[in-house]
Design a protein around this motif. Structure first.
Motif, mmCIF file in Angstrom:
data_model
loop_
_atom_site.group_PDB
_atom_site.id
_atom_site.type_symbol
_atom_site.label_atom_id
_atom_site.label_comp_id
_atom_site.label_asym_id
_atom_site.label_seq_id
_atom_site.Cartn_x
_atom_site.Cartn_y
_atom_site.Cartn_z
ATOM 1 N N GLY A 179 0.706 -1.195 -0.103
ATOM 2 C CA GLY A 179 -0.021 0.265 -0.052
ATOM 3 C C GLY A 179 0.991 1.168 -0.109
ATOM 4 N N ALA A 180 1.787 1.179 0.432
ATOM 5 C CA ALA A 180 2.879 2.288 0.548
ATOM 6 C C ALA A 180 3.967 2.391 -0.581
ATOM 7 C CB ALA A 180 3.595 2.148 1.674
ATOM 8 N N ALA A 181 3.793 1.575 -1.619
ATOM 9 C CA ALA A 181 4.942 1.258 -2.742
ATOM 10 C C ALA A 181 5.066 2.488 -3.401
ATOM 11 C CB ALA A 181 4.525 0.234 -3.522
ATOM 12 N N HIS A 182 3.865 3.052 -3.985
ATOM 13 C CA HIS A 182 4.090 4.252 -4.850
ATOM 14 C C HIS A 182 4.841 5.418 -3.941
ATOM 15 C CE1 HIS A 182 2.489 2.834 -8.255
ATOM 16 N NE2 HIS A 182 1.281 2.378 -7.458
ATOM 17 N N GLY A 183 4.480 5.580 -2.639
ATOM 18 C CA GLY A 183 5.261 6.738 -1.857
ATOM 19 C C GLY A 183 6.578 6.411 -1.599
ATOM 20 N N LEU A 184 6.828 5.275 -1.340
ATOM 21 C CA LEU A 184 8.357 4.745 -1.044
ATOM 22 C C LEU A 184 9.097 5.051 -2.225
ATOM 23 C CD1 LEU A 184 7.696 1.281 0.921
ATOM 24 C CD2 LEU A 184 8.755 3.606 1.567
ATOM 25 N N VAL A 185 8.546 4.837 -3.439
ATOM 26 C CA VAL A 185 9.344 5.209 -4.622
ATOM 27 C C VAL A 185 9.893 6.796 -4.848
ATOM 28 C CG1 VAL A 185 9.429 5.564 -7.186
ATOM 29 C CG2 VAL A 185 8.596 3.216 -5.987
ATOM 30 N N ASP A 186 8.680 7.570 -4.126
ATOM 31 C CA ASP A 186 9.056 9.151 -4.184
ATOM 32 C C ASP A 186 10.081 9.377 -3.117
ATOM 33 O OD1 ASP A 186 7.268 9.520 -6.130
ATOM 34 O OD2 ASP A 186 5.434 9.979 -4.911
ATOM 35 N N LYS A 187 9.851 8.653 -1.957
ATOM 36 C CA LYS A 187 10.884 8.999 -0.969
ATOM 37 C C LYS A 187 12.242 8.334 -1.053
ATOM 38 C CE LYS A 187 11.099 8.453 4.143
ATOM 39 N NZ LYS A 187 10.383 8.267 5.320
ATOM 40 N N ARG A 192 15.934 1.716 -4.417
ATOM 41 C CA ARG A 192 15.709 1.137 -3.237
ATOM 42 C C ARG A 192 14.684 0.753 -2.726
ATOM 43 N NH1 ARG A 192 19.434 2.168 0.896
ATOM 44 N NH2 ARG A 192 20.701 1.684 -0.842
ATOM 45 N N ALA A 193 13.486 1.466 -3.355
ATOM 46 C CA ALA A 193 12.234 0.777 -2.825
ATOM 47 C C ALA A 193 11.872 -0.546 -3.624
ATOM 48 C CB ALA A 193 11.201 2.029 -3.609
ATOM 49 N N THR A 194 12.489 -0.829 -4.524
ATOM 50 C CA THR A 194 12.310 -2.158 -5.209
ATOM 51 C C THR A 194 13.045 -2.869 -4.466
ATOM 52 O OG1 THR A 194 12.123 -0.998 -7.781
ATOM 53 C CG2 THR A 194 12.810 -3.317 -7.323
ATOM 54 N N GLN A 195 14.224 -2.810 -4.012
ATOM 55 C CA GLN A 195 15.044 -3.682 -2.989
ATOM 56 C C GLN A 195 14.298 -4.165 -1.903
ATOM 57 O OE1 GLN A 195 18.894 -2.091 -2.311
ATOM 58 N NE2 GLN A 195 19.424 -2.143 -4.298
ATOM 59 N N TYR A 196 13.787 -2.966 -1.367
ATOM 60 C CA TYR A 196 12.772 -3.250 0.003
ATOM 61 C C TYR A 196 11.723 -4.349 -0.259
ATOM 62 C CZ TYR A 196 15.773 0.101 2.741
ATOM 63 O OH TYR A 196 16.799 0.844 3.323
ATOM 64 N N LEU A 197 11.159 -3.866 -1.507
ATOM 65 C CA LEU A 197 9.819 -4.823 -1.663
ATOM 66 C C LEU A 197 10.260 -6.337 -1.939
ATOM 67 C CD1 LEU A 197 6.854 -4.840 -2.292
ATOM 68 C CD2 LEU A 197 7.375 -4.399 -4.720
ATOM 69 N N ASP A 198 11.384 -6.319 -2.676
ATOM 70 C CA ASP A 198 11.785 -7.715 -2.807
ATOM 71 C C ASP A 198 12.074 -8.412 -1.571
ATOM 72 O OD1 ASP A 198 12.068 -7.630 -5.562
ATOM 73 O OD2 ASP A 198 13.979 -7.271 -5.881
ATOM 74 N N LEU A 199 12.760 -7.701 -0.484
ATOM 75 C CA LEU A 199 12.953 -8.247 0.608
ATOM 76 C C LEU A 199 11.682 -8.569 1.536
ATOM 77 C CD1 LEU A 199 16.115 -5.995 1.940
ATOM 78 C CD2 LEU A 199 15.915 -8.591 1.191
#
Length: 295
Positions: A179-187, A192-199
């Motif tokens: 749910g926070a994915a788009h906001g994490l890409v901006d932040k 880095r957001a993709t790495q975190y989602l992978d994990l």
């Protein structure tokens, strides 16, 4: 050979040293005020000894005048390994001698059982010198279920997934992160957001992945190049671990006692050919140490 989880935990701590503050205890409260000026330094715990000792991570806190005020040794430990008990003592004394300041040992693990094992006091035999490692494990890390909390503390959200992803809470953690994915890409930026989602997704059990429709067959494949490389290393390590455990299971099934030094050597092997040979011998030897005797 480092596993995906091992490298992920170290990456998260490097990205956000405040995660160490989740280990809240009376003996660790000083860290909360010291981490603001903390930096990651070399993990080398060697002074003049001939054998190199390298910790996973050493965090050094400095005072207003640049003096060293606290050193924190961070060790990621995902399984019980009796050899580490002596090694941790070397790390502690080596880092203390190098930086000449109070030094703490923190062990990070995702397993409640390993956390309990790591927290046991280590007797040195010297009067008054008993090492009690600080442990950061599932009990100390909250379950992150809120999208706003993920956006505010993304590293904590990933750490929560690594600690609790295999439990019933894994689905809630993953949904909040998605749910926070788009906001994490901006932040954080896309990489880095993709790495975190992978994990986060790799930390889930198979049932939860299917529920999220992330994985239908065969396993989720990481999208970031870094995680692809680390996962490949982790898969290789997993194969070695499976082979080593097979050797021990055969010995156990035959009623053969396995001393701790033999167990440690088998589990520590990184040679698949060697392990195959030990597995064959495990079916015929009369003593566990005969595994290592050439025939």
């Amino acid at each position: 050979m480092p596993s995906t989880t091992h490298e992920a935990l170290l990456m998260l701590i490097r990205d956000n040293l405040s995660l160490l503050g989740e280990r809240r205890s009376e003996s660790f409260q000083q860290v909360m005020s010291s981490l603001a000026g903390a930096v990651v330094v070399s993990g080398d715990a060697t002074e003049t000894t001939p054998v190199e000792r390298r910790a996973d991570l050493v965090v050094l806190c400095k005072g207003e005048n640049g003096e060293n005020t606290l050193a924190i040794i961070v060790e990621v430990q995902l399984s019980e390994d009796p050899r580490k008990l002596a090694t941790w003592l070397v790390y502690l004394t080596g880092v203390h001698a190098r930086y000449r300041c109070p030094t703490l040992l923190m062990v990070v693990t995702t397993s409640p059982e390993v956390a309990a094992w790591c927290a046991r006091p280590i007797e040195t035999g010297h009067p008054g010198f008993v090492l009690e490692p600080l442990v950061l494990g599932p009990k100390q890390v909250p379950v992150v279920r809120d999208v706003e909390e993920v956006l505010a503390r993304p590293e904590m959200a990933v750490l929560s997934a690594l600690m609790h992803g295999k439990s019933d809470a894994g689905g809630a953690i993953a949904r909040s992160f998605l749910g926070a994915a788009h906001g994490l890409v901006d932040k954080l930026g896309e990489d880095r957001a993709t790495q975190y989602l992978d994990l986060v997704l790799l930390s889930l059990n198979e049932e939860t992945k299917r529920t999220l429709e992330v994985d239908v067959k065969g396993g989720y494949e990481p999208q970031s190049e870094l995680l692809r490389m680390v996962k490949a290393q982790g898969d290789a390590e997993g194969s070695l671990r499976t082979a080593a455990e097979a050797v021990l299971k055969v010995l156990g099934a035959r009623g053969i006692v396995v001393p701790e030094d033999v167990r440690a050597r088998v589990l520590g092997s990184e040679d698949s050919v060697e392990l195959d040979g030990w597995l064959c011998r495990a079916a015929v030897v009369g003593d566990a140490r005969e595994l290592f005797t050439a025939t």
